[in-house]
Motif scaffolding. Structure first.
Motif, PDB file in Angstrom:
ATOM      1  N   GLU A  79      -4.125  -2.873   0.783  1.00 31.06           N
ATOM      2  CA  GLU A  79      -3.328  -3.947   0.202  1.00 31.06           C
ATOM      3  C   GLU A  79      -1.984  -3.377  -0.222  1.00 31.06           C
ATOM      4  OE1 GLU A  79      -4.277  -7.074   0.238  1.00 31.06           O
ATOM      5  OE2 GLU A  79      -6.258  -6.562   1.029  1.00 31.06           O
ATOM      6  N   GLY A 102     -11.746   2.605   3.382  1.00 35.99           N
ATOM      7  CA  GLY A 102     -12.181   1.257   3.742  1.00 35.99           C
ATOM      8  C   GLY A 102     -13.609   1.221   4.259  1.00 35.99           C
ATOM      9  N   ARG A 129     -10.777   0.385  -1.502  1.00 35.38           N
ATOM     10  CA  ARG A 129      -9.462  -0.190  -1.220  1.00 35.38           C
ATOM     11  C   ARG A 129      -8.385   0.841  -1.543  1.00 35.38           C
ATOM     12  NH1 ARG A 129      -8.199  -5.728  -3.894  1.00 35.38           N
ATOM     13  NH2 ARG A 129      -9.260  -6.395  -2.028  1.00 35.38           N
ATOM     14  N   THR A 134      -4.346   0.692  -2.356  1.00 37.24           N
ATOM     15  CA  THR A 134      -3.219  -0.195  -2.647  1.00 37.24           C
ATOM     16  C   THR A 134      -1.940   0.606  -2.507  1.00 37.24           C
ATOM     17  OG1 THR A 134      -4.518  -1.605  -4.111  1.00 37.24           O
ATOM     18  CG2 THR A 134      -2.134  -1.682  -4.372  1.00 37.24           C
TER      19      THR A 134
END
Length: 127
Positions: free
Chosen positions: A5, A90, A95, A97
């Motif tokens: 993200e 992943g 995650r 970022t």
């Protein structure tokens, strides 16, 4: 929660951020290291100083910038290693970022980097 993200570094850290990685070559103004809560600062995957200066966050240059930056990423061992790391995180359900300081959420290098990382994961899934 898996995947990559992007988020402006000026936004508050959140537990769902997972691993927080600053992907700017320069430290963002007005952000302390404590407030940033970084897990890593990966300057090597940021655009080269020459490309960054040429781009100047000019929306009219974004398409050309995207092409040039992707070429830099394609030729970078550091970017390949970072892509592999993001894929591992992943695959484990985590995650990463990507944190950036640019003002415009629609015209910045983190968008290009995320798309490139997503493409790399797609290539790995096809292999």
């Amino acid at each position: 929660m898996a995947g990559v993200e992007i988020k402006r570094i000026y936004e508050d850290p959140a537990p769902e951020d997972g691993e927080r990685v600053l992907v700017d070559r320069l430290w963002p103004r007005g952000v302390s290291r404590e407030r940033a809560r970084l897990d890593a600062w990966n300057k090597e995957v940021a655009p080269s100083p020459e490309l960054r200066k040429w781009f100047g966050h000019d929306p009219e240059r974004f398409a050309a910038f995207t092409e040039r930056y992707r070429e830099e990423l394609d030729g970078s061992e550091d970017a390949a290693a970072f892509a592999a790391h993001c894929a591992e995180v992943g695959a484990a359900g985590g995650r990463v970022t990507l944190l950036y300081a640019a003002h415009d959420p629609a015209v910045n290098h983190a968008l290009v980097l995320k798309a490139w990382l997503d493409d790399q994961q797609g290539k790995g899934a096809q292999a």
